[in-house]
Design an enzyme around this catalytic site. Sequence first.
Site, PDB file in Angstrom:
ATOM      1  N   HIS A 194      -6.153 -18.991  15.681  1.00  0.00           N
ATOM      2  CA  HIS A 194      -5.234 -19.090  16.788  1.00  0.00           C
ATOM      3  C   HIS A 194      -4.562 -20.046  17.533  1.00  0.00           C
ATOM      4  O   HIS A 194      -5.072 -21.397  17.746  1.00  0.00           O
ATOM      5  CB  HIS A 194      -6.327 -18.602  17.897  1.00  0.00           C
ATOM      6  CG  HIS A 194      -7.442 -17.553  18.204  1.00  0.00           C
ATOM      7  ND1 HIS A 194      -6.714 -16.275  17.526  1.00  0.00           N
ATOM      8  CD2 HIS A 194      -8.338 -16.856  17.980  1.00  0.00           C
ATOM      9  CE1 HIS A 194      -7.452 -15.151  17.657  1.00  0.00           C
ATOM     10  NE2 HIS A 194      -8.946 -15.828  17.783  1.00  0.00           N
ATOM     11  N   LYS A 204      -4.313 -14.573  11.529  1.00  0.00           N
ATOM     12  CA  LYS A 204      -3.885 -13.193  12.301  1.00  0.00           C
ATOM     13  C   LYS A 204      -4.536 -14.070  13.732  1.00  0.00           C
ATOM     14  O   LYS A 204      -5.577 -15.116  14.055  1.00  0.00           O
ATOM     15  CB  LYS A 204      -5.264 -12.094  12.019  1.00  0.00           C
ATOM     16  CG  LYS A 204      -6.613 -12.261  12.074  1.00  0.00           C
ATOM     17  CD  LYS A 204      -7.003 -10.605  11.828  1.00  0.00           C
ATOM     18  CE  LYS A 204      -8.497 -11.084  11.885  1.00  0.00           C
ATOM     19  NZ  LYS A 204      -9.250 -11.509  12.954  1.00  0.00           N
ATOM     20  N   CYS A 215     -13.854  -7.987  14.394  1.00  0.00           N
ATOM     21  CA  CYS A 215     -12.631  -8.069  13.655  1.00  0.00           C
ATOM     22  C   CYS A 215     -12.913  -7.142  12.236  1.00  0.00           C
ATOM     23  O   CYS A 215     -12.300  -6.094  11.492  1.00  0.00           O
ATOM     24  CB  CYS A 215     -12.531  -9.167  12.939  1.00  0.00           C
ATOM     25  SG  CYS A 215     -12.216  -9.898  14.449  1.00  0.00           S
ATOM     26  N   ASP A 232     -13.026 -13.184   8.329  1.00  0.00           N
ATOM     27  CA  ASP A 232     -13.338 -14.556   9.253  1.00  0.00           C
ATOM     28  C   ASP A 232     -15.021 -15.292   8.797  1.00  0.00           C
ATOM     29  O   ASP A 232     -15.320 -15.422   9.922  1.00  0.00           O
ATOM     30  CB  ASP A 232     -13.474 -13.619  10.968  1.00  0.00           C
ATOM     31  CG  ASP A 232     -11.502 -13.187  10.984  1.00  0.00           C
ATOM     32  OD1 ASP A 232     -10.743 -13.291   9.850  1.00  0.00           O
ATOM     33  OD2 ASP A 232     -12.097 -13.268  12.148  1.00  0.00           O
TER      34      ASP A 232
END
Length: 214
Positions: free
Chosen positions: A56, A114, A159, A16
């Site tokens: 998202h 994800k 994460c 990320d």
Amino acid sequence: MTPKNITAQDVLLVIDVQNDFCPGGALDVAGGDAVIAVIQQVAPRFEHFILTQDWHPAGHSSFASSHAGKKPYEQIELSYGMQTLWPDHCVQGTKGAEFHPALDLPQAEMVVRKGARPQIDSYSAFFENDRTTPTGLGDYLRDRNFTRVFLAGLAYDYCVGYSALDARRLGLQAIILRDACRAIDLNGSVAKIEAEFAEAGVTVMESADLFGPS
Ligand code: VGL
Ligand code: ZN
């Protein structure tokens, strides 16, 4: 084998490193962009790279804005348990969801996206936050015969940490490069996850430990 003997069965999992987790981003992690120089410095030691991307849809259930009366960093009970609520971040197709422009790993073999399902968050690169729905990364690593994952990126206590714990659950060795990560540190989250690292056998080391005499 000592960690510094990196082989073809090792992969660097870069978690990320996206604009929204860096200074000026929607969920900026203090010093988030400082992980990039460390990642670029260790990269020549590795043959294999996988990147993750928090991804998202707008209106995601992990966003405080999706729940009337809720503010970021509060908790809420969702179907799979307690979920921390976040500012809107890493919305698919936005600048904030893009990798930071200084991250330069074109040799990465795979990008795992994800958190794309509206009703469930995913901190870990391996399982969504119900801790049972797989992303497919575990099977991919097994198919490719990778046995150790080194982890770097954002955020150490979310994460990166959840990914390391799940790697151990899947029987992989997990080694976090601490200075290649930065933490959010919300309500003792760093101390809590470090206790879990000790329990699960996650190794935490400094990137400098990859260099020098063995
Ligand atoms: C993350 C909170 C929400 C992370 C992602 O990358 O650590 N944290 N979404
Ligand atoms: Zn997220």
